[in-house]
Motif scaffolding. Structure first.
Motif, mmCIF file in Angstrom:
data_model
loop_
_atom_site.group_PDB
_atom_site.id
_atom_site.type_symbol
_atom_site.label_atom_id
_atom_site.label_comp_id
_atom_site.label_asym_id
_atom_site.label_seq_id
_atom_site.Cartn_x
_atom_site.Cartn_y
_atom_site.Cartn_z
ATOM 1 N N ASP A 1 1.903 10.463 -6.252
ATOM 2 C CA ASP A 1 2.859 9.390 -5.972
ATOM 3 C C ASP A 1 2.533 8.687 -4.657
ATOM 4 O O ASP A 1 2.617 7.461 -4.568
ATOM 5 C CB ASP A 1 4.288 9.936 -5.912
ATOM 6 N N THR A 2 2.178 9.438 -3.631
ATOM 7 C CA THR A 2 1.862 8.811 -2.348
ATOM 8 C C THR A 2 0.537 8.065 -2.411
ATOM 9 O O THR A 2 0.377 7.030 -1.776
ATOM 10 C CB THR A 2 1.833 9.830 -1.197
ATOM 11 N N ASP A 3 -0.398 8.559 -3.174
ATOM 12 C CA ASP A 3 -1.667 7.847 -3.338
ATOM 13 C C ASP A 3 -1.460 6.521 -4.058
ATOM 14 O O ASP A 3 -2.228 5.576 -3.870
ATOM 15 C CB ASP A 3 -2.679 8.697 -4.117
ATOM 16 N N ALA A 4 -0.448 6.416 -4.888
ATOM 17 C CA ALA A 4 -0.197 5.205 -5.662
ATOM 18 C C ALA A 4 0.500 4.115 -4.853
ATOM 19 O O ALA A 4 0.548 2.966 -5.282
ATOM 20 C CB ALA A 4 0.650 5.542 -6.892
ATOM 21 N N VAL A 5 1.019 4.455 -3.673
ATOM 22 C CA VAL A 5 1.724 3.472 -2.859
ATOM 23 C C VAL A 5 0.707 2.530 -2.207
ATOM 24 O O VAL A 5 -0.225 2.971 -1.548
ATOM 25 C CB VAL A 5 2.579 4.164 -1.763
ATOM 26 N N ARG A 6 0.910 1.249 -2.430
ATOM 27 C CA ARG A 6 0.022 0.252 -1.832
ATOM 28 C C ARG A 6 0.594 -0.132 -0.481
ATOM 29 O O ARG A 6 1.729 -0.596 -0.384
ATOM 30 C CB ARG A 6 -0.068 -0.983 -2.732
ATOM 31 N N VAL A 7 -0.182 0.058 0.568
ATOM 32 C CA VAL A 7 0.251 -0.264 1.913
ATOM 33 C C VAL A 7 -0.679 -1.356 2.454
ATOM 34 O O VAL A 7 -1.875 -1.096 2.636
ATOM 35 C CB VAL A 7 0.227 0.966 2.836
ATOM 36 N N PRO A 8 -0.181 -2.558 2.706
ATOM 37 C CA PRO A 8 -1.043 -3.632 3.182
ATOM 38 C C PRO A 8 -1.636 -3.304 4.551
ATOM 39 O O PRO A 8 -0.990 -2.667 5.375
ATOM 40 C CB PRO A 8 -0.088 -4.825 3.317
ATOM 41 N N GLY A 9 -2.875 -3.695 4.726
ATOM 42 C CA GLY A 9 -3.510 -3.514 6.032
ATOM 43 C C GLY A 9 -4.156 -2.164 6.228
ATOM 44 O O GLY A 9 -4.621 -1.867 7.318
#
Length: 148
Positions: free
Chosen positions: A135-143
């Motif tokens: 689940d955390t790997d799937a989170v897209r975090v810009p930058g």
């Protein structure tokens, strides 16, 4: 909260260099609250299945020991009533035997029911780790390198 607003909040959090998550501890306090025991936020929560599996093995060993003790106790009292007939202590001895058989049986039953539950915790923790990691790997975090 709109998705764009959420994305902006995440980006702002990343932009702050000194952002740290602290649980059950005021920011900047040094209470030893981190899992590493330093209180500086450098610790990490770690767990392994080993203690749970070991506890399950101990519960299994104890249930076997209780079963044997109960059998031995019963065998040790066989024939006592015939040899001690007429003694006042025979009634007390029978009461003690009944009480201990019940106690050993209850302890054995508790260990028998506890063992699979402890093994289940070990399995469940492993499954939760895998799911949370995915689940955390799937989170897209810009930058960030991963999310770009």
């Amino acid at each position: 909260m709109a998705w764009d607003e959420w994305e902006q909040l995440k980006a702002e959090a990343i932009a702050r260099e000194s952002a740290q998550m602290q649980l059950n501890e005021a920011p900047g306090s040094n209470n030893g609250g981190s899992a590493g025991g330093h209180g500086d936020g450098t610790g990490s929560l770690r767990h392994t299945r080993k203690p749970w599996v070991r506890a399950a093995s101990v519960a299994n060993e104890l249930s076997t020991t209780m079963r044997k003790a109960r059998t031995d106790l019963h065998a040790a009292h066989e024939g006592v009533s015939g040899g001690a007939e007429g003694l006042a202590s025979l009634s007390a001895l029978t009461d003690v035997l009944t009480s201990w058989k019940a106690r050993l049986g209850s302890a054995r039953d508790e260990c028998v029911s506890l063992e699979p539950n402890l093994r289940g915790v070990a399995v469940e923790l492993g499954e939760v780790d895998v799911k949370v990691g995915a689940d955390t790997d799937a989170v897209r975090v810009p930058g960030t390198r991963r999310g770009e």
